[in-house]
Design an enzyme around this catalytic site. Structure first.
Site, PDB file in Angstrom:
ATOM      1  N   HIS A 156       0.845  -1.199   0.000  1.00  2.00           N
ATOM      2  CA  HIS A 156       0.000   0.000   0.000  1.00  2.00           C
ATOM      3  C   HIS A 156       0.877   1.245   0.000  1.00  2.00           C
ATOM      4  O   HIS A 156       2.095   1.159   0.118  1.00  2.00           O
ATOM      5  CB  HIS A 156      -0.932   0.034   1.221  1.00  2.00           C
ATOM      6  CG  HIS A 156      -0.203   0.165   2.537  1.00  2.00           C
ATOM      7  ND1 HIS A 156       0.189  -0.914   3.297  1.00  2.00           N
ATOM      8  CD2 HIS A 156       0.217   1.257   3.234  1.00  2.00           C
ATOM      9  CE1 HIS A 156       0.798  -0.484   4.393  1.00  2.00           C
ATOM     10  NE2 HIS A 156       0.842   0.832   4.381  1.00  2.00           N
ATOM     11  N   HIS A 203      -5.957  -1.955   4.495  1.00  2.00           N
ATOM     12  CA  HIS A 203      -5.950  -0.853   3.532  1.00  2.00           C
ATOM     13  C   HIS A 203      -5.100  -1.195   2.313  1.00  2.00           C
ATOM     14  O   HIS A 203      -4.154  -1.975   2.384  1.00  2.00           O
ATOM     15  CB  HIS A 203      -5.524   0.486   4.152  1.00  2.00           C
ATOM     16  CG  HIS A 203      -4.113   0.543   4.685  1.00  2.00           C
ATOM     17  ND1 HIS A 203      -3.452  -0.517   5.232  1.00  2.00           N
ATOM     18  CD2 HIS A 203      -3.239   1.582   4.758  1.00  2.00           C
ATOM     19  CE1 HIS A 203      -2.244  -0.141   5.615  1.00  2.00           C
ATOM     20  NE2 HIS A 203      -2.083   1.119   5.336  1.00  2.00           N
ATOM     21  N   HIS A 218       4.455   7.485   2.509  1.00  5.27           N
ATOM     22  CA  HIS A 218       5.280   6.270   2.463  1.00  5.27           C
ATOM     23  C   HIS A 218       4.740   5.244   1.485  1.00  5.27           C
ATOM     24  O   HIS A 218       3.576   5.260   1.116  1.00  5.27           O
ATOM     25  CB  HIS A 218       5.463   5.638   3.843  1.00  5.27           C
ATOM     26  CG  HIS A 218       4.244   4.981   4.448  1.00  5.27           C
ATOM     27  ND1 HIS A 218       3.378   5.637   5.286  1.00  5.27           N
ATOM     28  CD2 HIS A 218       3.756   3.723   4.334  1.00  5.27           C
ATOM     29  CE1 HIS A 218       2.424   4.802   5.675  1.00  5.27           C
ATOM     30  NE2 HIS A 218       2.612   3.634   5.111  1.00  5.27           N
ATOM     31  N   HIS A 250       1.079  -0.517  14.685  1.00  4.71           N
ATOM     32  CA  HIS A 250       0.050   0.493  14.473  1.00  4.71           C
ATOM     33  C   HIS A 250      -1.220   0.111  15.231  1.00  4.71           C
ATOM     34  O   HIS A 250      -1.598  -1.061  15.260  1.00  4.71           O
ATOM     35  CB  HIS A 250      -0.336   0.576  12.990  1.00  4.71           C
ATOM     36  CG  HIS A 250       0.710   1.144  12.101  1.00  4.71           C
ATOM     37  ND1 HIS A 250       1.244   2.398  12.283  1.00  4.71           N
ATOM     38  CD2 HIS A 250       1.308   0.648  10.997  1.00  4.71           C
ATOM     39  CE1 HIS A 250       2.123   2.636  11.321  1.00  4.71           C
ATOM     40  NE2 HIS A 250       2.192   1.592  10.540  1.00  4.71           N
ATOM     41  N   TYR A 259       9.351   2.090  10.090  1.00  7.54           N
ATOM     42  CA  TYR A 259       9.491   3.129   9.067  1.00  7.54           C
ATOM     43  C   TYR A 259      10.939   3.565   8.980  1.00  7.54           C
ATOM     44  O   TYR A 259      11.593   3.782  10.009  1.00  7.54           O
ATOM     45  CB  TYR A 259       8.695   4.382   9.436  1.00  7.54           C
ATOM     46  CG  TYR A 259       7.203   4.302   9.280  1.00  7.54           C
ATOM     47  CD1 TYR A 259       6.611   4.118   8.051  1.00  7.54           C
ATOM     48  CD2 TYR A 259       6.392   4.468  10.389  1.00  7.54           C
ATOM     49  CE1 TYR A 259       5.234   4.090   7.921  1.00  7.54           C
ATOM     50  CE2 TYR A 259       5.007   4.441  10.263  1.00  7.54           C
ATOM     51  CZ  TYR A 259       4.440   4.250   9.028  1.00  7.54           C
ATOM     52  OH  TYR A 259       3.086   4.228   8.907  1.00  7.54           O
ATOM     53  N   GLU A 269       8.102   1.687   4.437  1.00  8.51           N
ATOM     54  CA  GLU A 269       7.636   0.871   5.567  1.00  8.51           C
ATOM     55  C   GLU A 269       7.738  -0.592   5.168  1.00  8.51           C
ATOM     56  O   GLU A 269       7.460  -0.941   4.015  1.00  8.51           O
ATOM     57  CB  GLU A 269       6.167   1.206   5.881  1.00  8.51           C
ATOM     58  CG  GLU A 269       5.518   0.275   6.896  1.00  8.51           C
ATOM     59  CD  GLU A 269       4.052   0.626   7.195  1.00  8.51           C
ATOM     60  OE1 GLU A 269       3.277   0.878   6.260  1.00  8.51           O
ATOM     61  OE2 GLU A 269       3.705   0.628   8.391  1.00  8.51           O
TER      62      GLU A 269
HETATM   63  C1  M3P Z   1       0.005   2.656   8.359  1.00  7.04           C
HETATM   64  C2  M3P Z   1      -0.151   1.229   8.125  1.00  7.04           C
HETATM   65  C3  M3P Z   1      -1.483   6.377  11.153  1.00  7.04           C
HETATM   66  C4  M3P Z   1      -1.255   5.009  10.763  1.00  7.04           C
HETATM   67  C5  M3P Z   1      -0.727   4.615   9.627  1.00  7.04           C
HETATM   68  C6  M3P Z   1      -0.718   3.243   9.322  1.00  7.04           C
HETATM   69  C7  M3P Z   1      -1.535   7.493  10.174  1.00  7.04           C
HETATM   70  O1  M3P Z   1       0.890   3.275   7.636  1.00  7.04           O
HETATM   71  O2  M3P Z   1       0.528   0.696   7.286  1.00  7.04           O
HETATM   72  O3  M3P Z   1      -0.961   0.607   8.791  1.00  7.04           O
HETATM   73  O4  M3P Z   1      -1.653   6.637  12.294  1.00  7.04           O
HETATM   74 FE    FE Z   2       1.573   1.981   6.016  1.00 10.27          FE
END
Ligand code: M3P
Ligand code: FE
Length: 311
Positions: A156, A203, A218, A250, A259, A269
């Site tokens: 993603h 996602h 990212h 996360h 990251y 990531e």
């Molecule tokens: C990711 C992911 C935030 C979380 C981002 C999450 C903006 O990048 O890959 O799950 O808090």
């Molecule tokens: Fe991500």
């Protein structure tokens, strides 16, 4: 939903400042497979081992780092034909790119998202497989195919720009994505970040609010396990790759993550895990009173850099 229509983020174009340094990072260190190089255009084409398509990452040398384009793969050519008038009805101007203009690729549709990012749709790309073949494939490629960070596939991207609610509406209404998660301002209820899926992943694309259009937050690659995230972290340390946020998890999407930055300052990531999203899974909402747990649930510390550093 059944996976027809938009399938996945099939290709990402990333601008890098120095192609040789980028190759060291993405190919030698991270372990992506370089499948093609265009010395004249200063581009290299890469894939992760478990992808069947010819390539998924295109690195292009340029004066400025950041995102060139995102290209989503759709189920078939009829899907492209069906989507074009819908994108136009949404209010975006659609350009046609002939087959072959992008190497190994069928025709593409191209338009600019309300967030300022260049997006394409394509249905066809040459498939070269994952080295296992398709008859009695087994599970393990030959020694040396899985290298570096042991990346399975491109997963993603997170894009920064204005009008993210408009982007959310486009992806939901035109491309049939679900809004899996959302971060909002506790008081104003304005959207700060949207997470959208066209699959059973938490996602496939996300947007974060940024004043400037077309920013790149990212690109993310899937690893097999949380153990592999720690293995990647060890290599990141060994090669002195600059870290943005060390291994954590996360809250949003529940991925085990790390990251770091490429030599041009583009954020990368690698992650594993996350829950299964179904079309009837409700949208999960976080607000700014819980930014720590939403971003990084193992220490609950929100990172300022996370919302401000983009290319
Ligand atoms: C990711 C992911 C935030 C979380 C981002 C999450 C903006 O990048 O890959 O799950 O808090
Ligand atoms: Fe991500």
């Amino acid at each position: 939903m059944a996976l027809r229509g938009v399938l996945r983020l099939g290709e990402i174009g990333i601008r890098v400042l120095d192609l040789d340094l980028a190759r060291t990072h993405y190919v030698d260190r991270m372990g992506l497979i370089e499948v093609m190089c265009d010395e004249k255009e200063r581009k290299i084409y890469c894939k992760a081992w478990d992808e069947h398509d010819h390539h998924s990452v295109v690195l292009r040398e340029a004066d400025e780092a950041g995102l060139d384009y995102v290209a989503f793969k759709v189920y078939d050519d009829q899907t492209l034909t069906d989507l074009e008038p819908k994108v136009e009805a949404f209010g975006l101007e659609v350009a046609h790119i002939d087959a072959g203009v992008y190497p190994k690729s069928g025709r593409r549709l191209e338009f600019i998202l309300p967030s300022g990012h260049r997006m394409q749709l394509f249905a066809e790309k040459e498939q070269i497989g994952n080295t296992l073949g398709t008859r009695n494939p087994g599970v393990m490629p030959d020694e040396g195919v899985i290298r570096g960070f042991r990346i399975n596939r491109l997963d993603h991207c997170l894009l920064g720009g204005p009008n993210i609610d408009e982007c959310g509406r486009l992806f939901k209404e035109v491309f049939d994505f679900d809004l899996s998660e959302r971060i909002e301002d506790e008081e104003s209820r304005e959207s700060l970040a949207l997470f959208l899926t066209c699959s059973t992943k938490p996602h496939d694309v996300a947007f974060v609010i940024q004043p400037e259009p077309g920013r790149f937050h990212h690109v993310s690659f899937l690893l097999e396990s949380a153990t592999d995230v720690i293995h990647a972290a060890d290599l990141i340390g060994k090669y002195r790759i600059p870290v943005d946020v060390g291994p954590n998890r996360h809250g949003v999407t529940r991925g085990n993550t790390i990251y770091y930055f490429d030599p041009s300052g583009n954020r990368n990531e690698v992650f594993s895990g996350g829950y299964v999203h179904y079309p009837d899974t409700p949208t999960l909402t976080w607000d700014t009173s819980q930014m720590g747990p939403a971003q990084f649930s193992q220490d609950n510390v929100p990172r300022e850099s996370f919302l401000t550093v983009v290319t």
